[in-house]
Design an enzyme around this catalytic site. Structure first.
Site, mmCIF file in Angstrom:
data_model
loop_
_atom_site.group_PDB
_atom_site.id
_atom_site.type_symbol
_atom_site.label_atom_id
_atom_site.label_comp_id
_atom_site.label_asym_id
_atom_site.label_seq_id
_atom_site.Cartn_x
_atom_site.Cartn_y
_atom_site.Cartn_z
ATOM 1 N N LYS A 1 46.781 42.159 44.279
ATOM 2 C CA LYS A 1 45.807 41.884 45.339
ATOM 3 C C LYS A 1 46.527 41.359 46.573
ATOM 4 O O LYS A 1 47.480 40.584 46.454
ATOM 5 C CB LYS A 1 44.788 40.857 44.821
ATOM 6 C CG LYS A 1 43.597 40.625 45.747
ATOM 7 C CD LYS A 1 42.605 39.649 45.122
ATOM 8 C CE LYS A 1 41.393 39.406 45.990
ATOM 9 N NZ LYS A 1 40.461 38.441 45.403
ATOM 10 N N SER B 1 35.315 36.760 41.706
ATOM 11 C CA SER B 1 36.018 37.856 42.396
ATOM 12 C C SER B 1 36.922 38.715 41.517
ATOM 13 O O SER B 1 37.397 39.752 41.966
ATOM 14 C CB SER B 1 36.831 37.293 43.558
ATOM 15 O OG SER B 1 35.998 37.066 44.659
ATOM 16 N N SER C 1 35.608 39.917 45.311
ATOM 17 C CA SER C 1 36.479 40.395 46.357
ATOM 18 C C SER C 1 37.667 41.233 45.875
ATOM 19 O O SER C 1 38.242 41.967 46.674
ATOM 20 C CB SER C 1 37.018 39.199 47.153
ATOM 21 O OG SER C 1 37.840 38.385 46.347
#
Lengths: 494, 93
Positions: free
Chosen positions: A73, A172, A148
């Site tokens: 990420k 997330s 997210s």
């Protein structure tokens, strides 16, 4: 999946270079539509893979993660690699050091394919808030992948990575895992070092794996967890091999289900979750009804604590130390020169043009709640209610080993569906957020029964939460469910 | 309900430049979120200790000793302005 690939690497059925190239080929084929990646690191990935192949060729033993390609990420620092947190303010930021999780993965020989898309600074539940455009759900490109960590979940689901790292502050990792049909694990607060993760809300953030299988999640967690001198909140517990706990059995485990948790679900999601509960009963788990009366306050507590910590953490983005300075940025078209601006003007402009709307809103909310005269009413009260939520869990965990809930109230929604009403978007996290508030570990596992929406079969996950630092029982139960549907179940049990 | 004036004040504290349109929009949006958060007022928190660290960790001390950072050049390069190996900041007086 990782174990199978590991065995293929050892037997010479495939080389690490071939495997890595195969994944880059998948990315080339699919990522134009999916848009899981913000940055690809092909050159260094292939160099790493070549080293692994040389090691295998020379007869050296390789570790389980060695040569296995994954995705990171984009709010986790990888030295020498662009790391943006999907924000314009970090558009040109090249991390000068490795996050601890990255250092450990490098030591394990894992390969990094690239950096994945996300909501800006991890603030969002759909990846629609990325400054670089949204990621699409591989199960249905008209729908969001969740967020997210939407890029990481989509990458794993679309075979654009074997494994991925996400971060989870309120859901997330787990909610995108549910939307994309993969496994997502948020460790106990402190289980994994946060050093090198771009901070959102420091008392809630955790880094964790997103993978195809529960065993893969256990393998990645084993590598990244453990105490770290660079994160004083990392727990003083030794790293361990979590795959040792995957016995294939759920017999005797006590699983709590809150009756209120299933009440407001759509009929199909409810049926899907009820079938999961039935499966656990068949596996010999004891299902008990539980009550967590303060859990209903977890969401408003989160929307005080999180923005307060955000407003403090994001103060570092000032256009002075790193990242974008307003007048350097091509899109701002400001009619003045940098030397004409004062210090305060530099701050105001850099943050005005560097941050997106949602990020500004949360900074503002936090600044307001922490401003003179409001501290007691908001932050202090929220931290007290947080104590009550924690006490709920302490009490319930005297009677049960695990708590089972849906991961999200619905399967993946369409683009734009929840952007108009902010509170509606915040409700996405209703099942996941309590684990962050209470600090307990939680995992999202794809339910066997998908949910049919508009003629599409969409994945949906269920969530298991466990006691603080009891990832072992959580992984054991998740694994037992997962393998119970495999035709060769017995053979898969270690 | 928070006023536009309050939003302007908060934006100043948060060091975010904002035009009138943004301020007007945020006044509405922040008010909506704050109204929703207000449900916490119904919780009786009398005598409840606030959470400081969720797993109960206490202060952890370490030696106050500077370490070496390998790639100082990479840090200097990240400064929007740098000169002679240093980051350049705006004058503050």
């Amino acid at each position: 999946m990782i174990r199978e690939l590991h065995e293929k690497l050892i037997s010479g059925e495939i080389t690490a270079v071939q495997l890595t190239e195969e994944y880059f080929a998948n990315i080339a084929q699919k990522d134009e539509e999916v848009f899981a990646y913000l940055t690809l690191t092909k050159k260094s990935a292939l160099e790493q893979a070549k080293k692994v192949d040389e090691k295998i060729a020379s007869g050296e033993k390789i570790g389980i993660m060695e040569g296995i390609p994954g995705a990171i990420k984009d709010n986790i620092c990888v030295k020498g690699t662009r790391t943006t947190a999907a924000s314009k303010i970090l558009d040109n930021y090249v991390a000068p050091y490795d996050a601890t999780v990255i250092e450990r993965l490098k030591e394990s020989g894992a390969i990094f394919l690239g950096k994945t898309n996300m909501d800006e600074f991890a603030m969002g539940s759909s990846t629609e808030k990325s400054a670089y455009g949204p990621t699409r759900n591989p199960a249905d490109p008209e729908r969001v992948p969740g967020g997210s960590s939407g890029g990481s979940a989509a990458a794993v689901a679309a075979d654009e990575a074997v494994w991925a790292l996400g971060t989870d502050t309120g859901g997330s990792i787990r909610q995108p895992a549910s939307f994309c049909g993969v496994v997502g694990l948020k460790p106990t607060y402190g289980r994994v070092s946060r050093y090198g993760a771009i901070a959102m809300a420091s008392s809630l953030d955790q880094i964790g794996p997103i993978t195809k299988t529960v065993e893969d999640a256990a393998i990645v967690l084993s590598v990244i967890s453990g105490e770290d001198k660079f994160d004083s909140t990392s727990a003083q517990s030794p790293a361990k091999d979590y795959t040792n706990y995957l016995t294939g059995e759920a017999k005797g485990l006590r699983i709590g289900v809150g009756k209120d948790y299933l009440k407001d679900l759509g009929p199909e999601v409810k049926t899907s979750i009820e079938k999961v509960i039935e499966t656990y009963k068949k596996l010999g788990a004891e299902v008990k009804e539980i009550e967590l009366p303060y859990s209903k306050y977890a969401l408003p507590v989160y929307y005080i604590i999180m923005p307060c910590e955000v407003s403090s953490n994001l103060a570092r983005f000032d256009g002075i130390k790193y990242g974008m300075r307003a007048f350097d940025h091509k899109n701002t078209k400001l009619g003045f020169k940098p030397e004409d601006r004062t210090l305060i003007e530099t701050y105001l402009d850099s943050r005005k043009y560097g941050f997106g709307e949602e990020v500004k809103k949360r900074i503002m909310l936090g600044t307001y709640a922490l401003s003179s005269g409001y501290y007691d009413a908001y932050y202090l009260r929220a931290q007290k209610v947080r104590t009550l939520i924690k006490q709920d869990f302490e009490r319930v965990f005297e009677d049960v080993d695990l708590i089972l809930t849906p991961t999200a109230p619905s399967p993946a929604f369409k683009f734009g569906e929840k952007t108009t009403d902010p509170v509606q978007m915040y409700l996405e996290d209703i099942f996941t957020i309590t684990a962050n508030i209470a600090g307990v570990p939680a995992i999202s596992v794809p339910a066997k029964d998908k949910v049919s929406v508009d003629g599409k079969e969409l994945p949906i996950g269920f969530q298991l939460m466990a006691k603080w630092f009891d990832e072992e029982n959580m992984l054991r139960a998740a694994h037992a469910y997962e393998i119970s549907f495999r035709s060769d179940a017995e053979n898969k049990i270690k | 309900m928070i006023s536009k004036e309050e939003v302007r004040h908060i934006a100043g504290l948060a060091r975010i430049g904002m035009d009138d349109q943004e301020i007007e929009k945020l006044a509405v949006e922040l008010s909506a979120v704050l109204d929703w958060i207000d449900q916490l007022k119904e919780v009786d928190v009398e005598g409840v200790e606030p959470t400081a660290h969720i797993t109960g960790m206490e202060n952890r001390l370490r030696e106050d000793k500077a370490g070496n950072f390998e790639d100082k050049k990479m840090i200097v390069k990240l400064f929007p302005e740098n000169k002679d190996g240093y980051g350049k900041v705006k004058s503050i007086l």
